[in-house]
Enzyme design. Sequence first.
Site, PDB file in Angstrom:
ATOM      1  N   CYS A  19      81.801 132.057   2.676  1.00 34.95           N
ATOM      2  CA  CYS A  19      81.584 130.620   2.973  1.00 34.95           C
ATOM      3  C   CYS A  19      83.023 130.016   3.097  1.00 34.95           C
ATOM      4  CB  CYS A  19      80.985 129.739   1.909  1.00 34.95           C
ATOM      5  SG  CYS A  19      79.168 129.829   1.809  1.00 34.95           S
TER       6      CYS A  19
ATOM      7  N   ALA B  81      84.271 130.995   6.579  1.00 33.58           N
ATOM      8  CA  ALA B  81      83.323 130.206   7.824  1.00 33.58           C
ATOM      9  C   ALA B  81      83.891 128.810   7.820  1.00 33.58           C
ATOM     10  CB  ALA B  81      81.984 130.272   7.107  1.00 33.58           C
ATOM     11  N   GLU B  82      84.102 128.192   6.747  1.00 28.70           N
ATOM     12  CA  GLU B  82      84.548 126.838   6.697  1.00 28.70           C
ATOM     13  C   GLU B  82      85.882 126.796   7.300  1.00 28.70           C
ATOM     14  OE1 GLU B  82      84.435 122.543   4.580  1.00 28.70           O
ATOM     15  OE2 GLU B  82      82.971 123.968   3.930  1.00 28.70           O
ATOM     16  N   THR B  83      86.667 127.867   7.044  1.00 31.12           N
ATOM     17  CA  THR B  83      88.232 127.800   7.355  1.00 31.12           C
ATOM     18  C   THR B  83      88.268 127.717   8.877  1.00 31.12           C
ATOM     19  OG1 THR B  83      89.165 128.627   5.166  1.00 31.12           O
ATOM     20  CG2 THR B  83      90.156 129.040   7.242  1.00 31.12           C
TER      21      THR B  83
ATOM     22  N   SER C 298      86.622 124.890  10.611  1.00 26.31           N
ATOM     23  CA  SER C 298      87.588 123.760  10.646  1.00 26.31           C
ATOM     24  C   SER C 298      88.447 123.903  11.519  1.00 26.31           C
ATOM     25  CB  SER C 298      87.895 123.392   9.320  1.00 26.31           C
ATOM     26  OG  SER C 298      86.620 123.138   8.269  1.00 26.31           O
TER      27      SER C 298
END
Length: 142
Positions: A62, A65-67, A70
């Site tokens: 996660c 994925a968020e990095t 973003s």
Amino acid sequence: MGGFVDDASAVAPGELDLNAFEGLAKSMGIEIIEASAERVVARMPVKGNTQPYGVLHGGASCVLAETIGSVGSALHAGPDRIAMGIEISASHHRSATEGYVTGVATRLHGGRTLASYEIVISDDRDRRVCTARLTCAIRDQR
């Protein structure tokens, strides 16, 4: 995690040094390979990002994925705007125990106030480990 500079979600594109992250992304060993508003590719070592059983931690997937979602959102937002993660979901398909995982974030929607990305994370043998979706809010930079 959205909104913190260490994951690039609150950094204006002109200020974005894709491999100079501090904080969480750096400590997890995330390396950006390719980045545009449409597609971001990065890799992360499995070693050091595992749960007690020796497999890649779902939370590490996660974070990857968020990095990268973003980063794509920040590039989509453009100068003088910021992107902040507001929702993430992930399905973990298989474990990874060694080597690297590679994440590919592909933009699904890029609007004026929201951007959404699908992130596919695969192991060194190109087997899907995780599928995630991230939505970022886009706002004017203060």
